[in-house]
Design a protein around this motif. Structure first.
Motif: not given
Length: 329
Positions: A55-57, A238-243
């Motif tokens: 996981a990369k969050s 892509r994980d928009a929230w993480a960005d």
């Protein structure tokens, strides 16, 4: 035919080390987290196990609001209102409300499955009968030294037969249900939930039976065709929230103000037919792909043609016509 099994040496935990919000670890070559041997009939295949997912969050730490220092978690005894050290704890199983059976570490150790690190394949099933809902964790299986040819033969045999191997894997004191399937010229291992760990979809209320108009079915099919793609490409997402979180962290470090985004309006529930029409009109054009065979005329939805207002027919002057006939007579 004898059963097939894998003997695995070494630990291969699924847990990952703590991650900080901004730091992205460098890409490194795959590192084996375990080794073993697949035995199938009279064939032995030495293998290695590799971590498949990580996981990369983004993650956060709990801080004291006034001074900003990181907080530490402590164990508090509600009865004596005192902080308890971990060395003074014992595990307990709640068999009734606030009623516990105590277990020491030695007693729990004795209940664990024998640590044989053996993955025993007990049956082979059609790949299309496996429900993705049961898959919990994934690991890659690679060949160890001297096992490349036999490893590849097993992978291609499973691929050709369209089968998945079902087995049991005793590790970390628990007897796990696993699947082994062919994957990109190799093998992959899925750790699965047991059936009593998966809830039944029958408990979900889905409403009664519905009959749809031909125009509704036609518009729904058209909407799917507009958004259709030839294959699943996860790299497109892509994980928009993480960005957004990383961007906000950079702004805060630079002393800039982070603006709060306005709350998104709630979706308005409109007529199904009208919603389909709007969705089809707003959907982007589908990417170019191979032309699909046209459905037989008997299976096509009837075309819907908008009809204009009916033209008025000229009124017949019947009385004048009758008078002319009488005069002529």
């Amino acid at each position: 035919m004898r059963g097939a099994f894998v003997r695995v040496k070494g630990d291969h935990p699924f847990s990952t080390s703590a991650r900080r919000p901004i730091t992205i670890p460098p890409i490194m070559a795959a590192r084996s987290v375990g080794s073993g041997t697949i035995s199938f009939g009279l064939v032995s295949i030495p293998i290695k196990l590799y971590t498949a997912t990580s996981a990369k969050s983004v993650s956060f730490n709990m801080l004291h609001k006034t001074c900003g220092s990181r907080l530490k978690q402590q164990l508090l005894c509600a009865t004596e209102n005192t902080v308890v050290e971990r060395s003074d704890t014992i595990k307990g199983f709640e068999y009734a409300r606030d009623q516990y059976v105590k277990f020491t570490d030695e007693e729990l150790k004795a209940l664990e499955a024998a640590r044989t690190d053996t993955l025993e394949l007990v049956e082979f099933v059609p790949a299309d009968t496996v429900d993705f809902l049961y898959i919990e964790k994934t690991q890659f299986l690679g060949p160890d030294k001297g096992g490349e040819r036999a490893y590849r033969l097993l992978s291609e045999s499973l691929e050709r037969a369209k089968r998945v191997a079902v087995g049991r894997f005793a590790q970390r004191g628990k007897d796990n249900l696993v699947l082994v399937r062919p994957y990109k010229k190799g093998l992959i291992l899925h750790e699965c939930f047991y059936s009593d760990e998966v809830r039944s979809f029958d408990d979900v209320e889905t409403g009664g039976a519905f009959e749809f108009k031909p125009i509704e079915l036609e518009l729904a099919d058209k909407l799917i065709q507009q958004l259709d793609r030839d294959k699943f490409e996860p790299e497109r997402f892509r994980d928009a929230w993480a960005d957004k979180v990383r961007e906000a962290v950079e702004k805060k470090i630079a002393g800039e103000e982070v603006l709060t985004a306005p709350e998104a309006p709630k979706a308005q529930i409109i007529d199904l037919l009208e919603a389909l029409k709007r969705s089809v009109a707003a959907a982007p054009a589908a990417p170019a792909s191979a032309p699909k065979a046209e459905a037989p005329a008997s299976e096509r939805a009837p075309a819907v043609v908008a009809k204009g207002p009916k033209k008025a027919e000229p009124r017949k002057d019947t009385e004048k016509t009758e008078r002319k006939k009488k005069s002529a007579g």
